[in-house]
Design a protein around this motif. Structure first.
Motif, PDB file in Angstrom:
ATOM      1  N   MET A   1       8.808 -18.588 -26.923  1.00 21.02           N
ATOM      2  CA  MET A   1       9.696 -17.754 -26.128  1.00 21.02           C
ATOM      3  C   MET A   1       9.493 -16.288 -26.521  1.00 21.02           C
ATOM      4  SD  MET A   1      13.837 -17.988 -25.626  1.00 21.02           S
ATOM      5  CE  MET A   1      13.778 -19.593 -24.873  1.00 21.02           C
ATOM      6  N   LEU A   2       9.368 -15.438 -25.545  1.00 20.69           N
ATOM      7  CA  LEU A   2       9.162 -14.015 -25.737  1.00 20.69           C
ATOM      8  C   LEU A   2      10.386 -13.395 -26.406  1.00 20.69           C
ATOM      9  CD1 LEU A   2       7.271 -11.607 -25.126  1.00 20.69           C
ATOM     10  CD2 LEU A   2       8.469 -11.385 -22.941  1.00 20.69           C
ATOM     11  N   ARG A   3      10.162 -12.625 -27.489  1.00 26.01           N
ATOM     12  CA  ARG A   3      11.240 -11.974 -28.249  1.00 26.01           C
ATOM     13  C   ARG A   3      11.346 -10.512 -27.820  1.00 26.01           C
ATOM     14  NH1 ARG A   3      12.834 -13.567 -33.154  1.00 26.01           N
ATOM     15  NH2 ARG A   3      12.307 -11.544 -34.045  1.00 26.01           N
ATOM     16  N   CYS A   4      12.538 -10.123 -27.356  1.00 18.39           N
ATOM     17  CA  CYS A   4      12.741  -8.817 -26.731  1.00 18.39           C
ATOM     18  C   CYS A   4      13.871  -8.035 -27.409  1.00 18.39           C
ATOM     19  CB  CYS A   4      13.067  -9.057 -25.259  1.00 18.39           C
ATOM     20  SG  CYS A   4      13.443  -7.587 -24.303  1.00 18.39           S
ATOM     21  N   LEU A   5      13.675  -6.726 -27.525  1.00 15.33           N
ATOM     22  CA  LEU A   5      14.706  -5.790 -27.973  1.00 15.33           C
ATOM     23  C   LEU A   5      15.014  -4.882 -26.791  1.00 15.33           C
ATOM     24  CD1 LEU A   5      16.377  -4.331 -30.219  1.00 15.33           C
ATOM     25  CD2 LEU A   5      14.294  -3.012 -30.719  1.00 15.33           C
ATOM     26  N   ILE A   6      16.299  -4.709 -26.475  1.00 16.77           N
ATOM     27  CA  ILE A   6      16.699  -3.851 -25.352  1.00 16.77           C
ATOM     28  C   ILE A   6      17.420  -2.633 -25.903  1.00 16.77           C
ATOM     29  CG2 ILE A   6      17.927  -3.681 -23.159  1.00 16.77           C
ATOM     30  CD1 ILE A   6      17.961  -6.748 -23.047  1.00 16.77           C
ATOM     31  N   ILE A   7      16.995  -1.443 -25.457  1.00 19.01           N
ATOM     32  CA  ILE A   7      17.628  -0.199 -25.881  1.00 19.01           C
ATOM     33  C   ILE A   7      18.147   0.524 -24.644  1.00 19.01           C
ATOM     34  CG2 ILE A   7      17.345   1.992 -27.075  1.00 19.01           C
ATOM     35  CD1 ILE A   7      14.715  -0.551 -27.701  1.00 19.01           C
ATOM     36  N   ASP A   8      19.472   0.680 -24.577  1.00 24.64           N
ATOM     37  CA  ASP A   8      20.130   1.323 -23.434  1.00 24.64           C
ATOM     38  C   ASP A   8      21.491   1.816 -23.906  1.00 24.64           C
ATOM     39  OD1 ASP A   8      21.804   1.427 -20.837  1.00 24.64           O
ATOM     40  OD2 ASP A   8      19.777   1.051 -20.089  1.00 24.64           O
ATOM     41  N   ASP A   9      21.961   2.932 -23.371  1.00 24.60           N
ATOM     42  CA  ASP A   9      23.247   3.466 -23.799  1.00 24.60           C
ATOM     43  C   ASP A   9      24.434   2.879 -23.039  1.00 24.60           C
ATOM     44  OD1 ASP A   9      22.309   4.875 -21.540  1.00 24.60           O
ATOM     45  OD2 ASP A   9      23.579   6.586 -21.994  1.00 24.60           O
ATOM     46  N   SER A  10      24.193   1.968 -22.110  1.00 31.65           N
ATOM     47  CA  SER A  10      25.267   1.349 -21.340  1.00 31.65           C
ATOM     48  C   SER A  10      25.581  -0.052 -21.876  1.00 31.65           C
ATOM     49  CB  SER A  10      24.871   1.233 -19.866  1.00 31.65           C
ATOM     50  OG  SER A  10      25.753   0.362 -19.179  1.00 31.65           O
ATOM     51  N   PRO A  11      26.764  -0.233 -22.478  1.00 29.15           N
ATOM     52  CA  PRO A  11      27.128  -1.566 -22.971  1.00 29.15           C
ATOM     53  C   PRO A  11      27.126  -2.614 -21.846  1.00 29.15           C
ATOM     54  CG  PRO A  11      28.686   0.081 -23.765  1.00 29.15           C
ATOM     55  CD  PRO A  11      27.789   0.762 -22.763  1.00 29.15           C
ATOM     56  N   TYR A  12      27.527  -2.201 -20.651  1.00 30.16           N
ATOM     57  CA  TYR A  12      27.538  -3.125 -19.509  1.00 30.16           C
ATOM     58  C   TYR A  12      26.117  -3.600 -19.193  1.00 30.16           C
ATOM     59  CZ  TYR A  12      27.713  -4.945 -14.810  1.00 30.16           C
ATOM     60  OH  TYR A  12      27.550  -5.739 -13.715  1.00 30.16           O
ATOM     61  N   PHE A  13      25.176  -2.655 -19.129  1.00 30.17           N
ATOM     62  CA  PHE A  13      23.795  -3.041 -18.830  1.00 30.17           C
ATOM     63  C   PHE A  13      23.227  -3.929 -19.928  1.00 30.17           C
ATOM     64  CE2 PHE A  13      19.229  -2.600 -19.193  1.00 30.17           C
ATOM     65  CZ  PHE A  13      18.843  -3.062 -17.947  1.00 30.17           C
ATOM     66  N   LEU A  14      23.479  -3.584 -21.191  1.00 30.37           N
ATOM     67  CA  LEU A  14      22.967  -4.395 -22.296  1.00 30.37           C
ATOM     68  C   LEU A  14      23.436  -5.838 -22.170  1.00 30.37           C
ATOM     69  CD1 LEU A  14      23.388  -1.950 -25.317  1.00 30.37           C
ATOM     70  CD2 LEU A  14      21.231  -2.712 -24.275  1.00 30.37           C
ATOM     71  N   SER A  15      24.708  -6.018 -21.855  1.00 32.14           N
ATOM     72  CA  SER A  15      25.263  -7.363 -21.716  1.00 32.14           C
ATOM     73  C   SER A  15      24.662  -8.097 -20.513  1.00 32.14           C
ATOM     74  CB  SER A  15      26.786  -7.269 -21.568  1.00 32.14           C
ATOM     75  OG  SER A  15      27.342  -8.527 -21.342  1.00 32.14           O
ATOM     76  N   ALA A  16      24.594  -7.413 -19.381  1.00 37.53           N
ATOM     77  CA  ALA A  16      24.061  -8.031 -18.159  1.00 37.53           C
ATOM     78  C   ALA A  16      22.579  -8.371 -18.320  1.00 37.53           C
ATOM     79  CB  ALA A  16      24.269  -7.097 -16.972  1.00 37.53           C
ATOM     80  N   ALA A  17      21.798  -7.457 -18.905  1.00 36.17           N
ATOM     81  CA  ALA A  17      20.360  -7.692 -19.083  1.00 36.17           C
ATOM     82  C   ALA A  17      20.128  -8.849 -20.053  1.00 36.17           C
ATOM     83  CB  ALA A  17      19.677  -6.422 -19.579  1.00 36.17           C
ATOM     84  N   ARG A  18      20.903  -8.886 -21.128  1.00 35.43           N
ATOM     85  CA  ARG A  18      20.762  -9.986 -22.101  1.00 35.43           C
ATOM     86  C   ARG A  18      21.005 -11.320 -21.412  1.00 35.43           C
ATOM     87  NH1 ARG A  18      23.309  -9.581 -27.782  1.00 35.43           N
ATOM     88  NH2 ARG A  18      21.287 -10.122 -28.617  1.00 35.43           N
ATOM     89  N   CYS A  19      22.077 -11.410 -20.658  1.00 39.14           N
ATOM     90  CA  CYS A  19      22.425 -12.653 -19.959  1.00 39.14           C
ATOM     91  C   CYS A  19      21.317 -13.047 -18.984  1.00 39.14           C
ATOM     92  CB  CYS A  19      23.750 -12.476 -19.240  1.00 39.14           C
ATOM     93  SG  CYS A  19      24.355 -13.964 -18.430  1.00 39.14           S
ATOM     94  N   LEU A  20      20.858 -12.109 -18.167  1.00 40.28           N
ATOM     95  CA  LEU A  20      19.815 -12.373 -17.181  1.00 40.28           C
ATOM     96  C   LEU A  20      18.533 -12.856 -17.851  1.00 40.28           C
ATOM     97  CD1 LEU A  20      18.647 -11.938 -14.197  1.00 40.28           C
ATOM     98  CD2 LEU A  20      17.801  -9.778 -15.131  1.00 40.28           C
ATOM     99  N   LEU A  21      18.072 -12.105 -18.839  1.00 38.46           N
ATOM    100  CA  LEU A  21      16.790 -12.428 -19.464  1.00 38.46           C
ATOM    101  C   LEU A  21      16.835 -13.735 -20.244  1.00 38.46           C
ATOM    102  CD1 LEU A  21      15.631  -8.874 -20.570  1.00 38.46           C
ATOM    103  CD2 LEU A  21      14.842 -10.223 -18.610  1.00 38.46           C
ATOM    104  N   GLU A  22      17.941 -14.004 -20.927  1.00 33.53           N
ATOM    105  CA  GLU A  22      18.022 -15.241 -21.690  1.00 33.53           C
ATOM    106  C   GLU A  22      18.033 -16.463 -20.767  1.00 33.53           C
ATOM    107  OE1 GLU A  22      21.157 -14.704 -24.607  1.00 33.53           O
ATOM    108  OE2 GLU A  22      19.711 -13.726 -25.961  1.00 33.53           O
ATOM    109  N   HIS A  23      18.565 -16.307 -19.556  1.00 28.45           N
ATOM    110  CA  HIS A  23      18.515 -17.391 -18.578  1.00 28.45           C
ATOM    111  C   HIS A  23      17.120 -17.546 -17.972  1.00 28.45           C
ATOM    112  CE1 HIS A  23      22.935 -17.328 -18.725  1.00 28.45           C
ATOM    113  NE2 HIS A  23      22.793 -18.595 -18.385  1.00 28.45           N
ATOM    114  N   GLN A  24      16.247 -16.558 -18.224  1.00 28.32           N
ATOM    115  CA  GLN A  24      14.887 -16.595 -17.677  1.00 28.32           C
ATOM    116  C   GLN A  24      13.844 -16.793 -18.778  1.00 28.32           C
ATOM    117  OE1 GLN A  24      14.434 -13.067 -15.244  1.00 28.32           O
ATOM    118  NE2 GLN A  24      15.903 -13.807 -13.745  1.00 28.32           N
ATOM    119  N   GLY A  25      14.277 -17.323 -19.910  1.00 30.01           N
ATOM    120  CA  GLY A  25      13.328 -17.676 -20.963  1.00 30.01           C
ATOM    121  C   GLY A  25      12.863 -16.543 -21.855  1.00 30.01           C
ATOM    122  N   VAL A  26      13.624 -15.465 -21.927  1.00 34.09           N
ATOM    123  CA  VAL A  26      13.314 -14.356 -22.825  1.00 34.09           C
ATOM    124  C   VAL A  26      14.404 -14.307 -23.888  1.00 34.09           C
ATOM    125  CG1 VAL A  26      13.032 -11.843 -23.035  1.00 34.09           C
ATOM    126  CG2 VAL A  26      12.176 -13.033 -20.998  1.00 34.09           C
TER     127      VAL A  26
END
Length: 135
Positions: A1-26
Motif C-alpha cells: 500500500m502506498l504511504r502518503c504524507l499530506i501537507i495542507d493548512d486546511s484541517p477540513y481538507f486534511l480530514s476529507a483527503a485522508r478519508c478519500l485516499l484511505e478508501h482508495q488504497g493509499v
C-alpha cells in the motif's frame, strides 16, 4: 500500500483527503499543516509520496517541495503539488519545481497519485507542465 504524507493548512481538507485516499488504497501515514511539521514528519515516517498544498497560508508550498526534495537525499521523496486553483495559474512555478506533478484538489484520487508516480499522466501531452518522475 502506498504511504502518503499530506501537507495542507486546511484541517477540513486534511480530514476529507485522508478519508478519500484511505478508501482508495493509499495509507495516509501523517498530515501536517505547516513546513516545520511536514519536514519533521517526512523524516520520521518515511512516506513514499508527499502531497503539498501550494498555498500553505503564510508559507510557500513550492519552497517546501524543494526542501522535502533536498532533505530526502538519496531516498528521493516524490512530491505532488496540490491546489484548489487551476494548474495554468501555477504552470511555470510547477515546471520549475522538483515536484513530479500537480493535482487539482477536486481531481485528487489514489489512481491519480499512482499515475503521476508511474509517469503515466493521462492528460493530453500539450496540457502537461511536468516531465516524468525524477526529472
Amino acid at each position: 500500500m502506498l504511504r502518503c504524507l499530506i501537507i495542507d493548512d486546511s484541517p477540513y481538507f486534511l480530514s476529507a483527503a485522508r478519508c478519500l485516499l484511505e478508501h482508495q488504497g493509499v495509507a495516509v501515514v501523517g498530515v501536517a499543516s505547516d513546513c516545520a511539521q511536514a519536514l519533521r514528519l517526512a523524516e520520521q515516517l518515511s512516506p513514499e509520496v508527499a502531497l503539498v498544498d501550494i498555498d500553505l497560508g503564510g508559507e510557500c508550498g513550492l519552497e517546501l517541495a524543494g526542501r522535502l526534495h533536498r532533505q530526502s537525499g538519496a531516498a528521493h521523496l516524490p512530491v505532488i503539488l496540490i491546489s484548489s486553483h487551476a494548474e495554468e495559474d501555477y504552470a511555470d512555478l510547477i515546471a520549475a519545481s522538483p515536484a513530479v506533478g500537480y493535482l487539482c484538489k477536486t481531481a485528487l484520487s489514489g489512481d491519480a497519485i499512482r499515475a503521476l508516480l508511474a509517469g503515466t499522466d493521462d492528460r493530453h501531452p500539450d496540457d502537461r507542465v511536468n516531465g516524468p518522475p525524477g526529472r
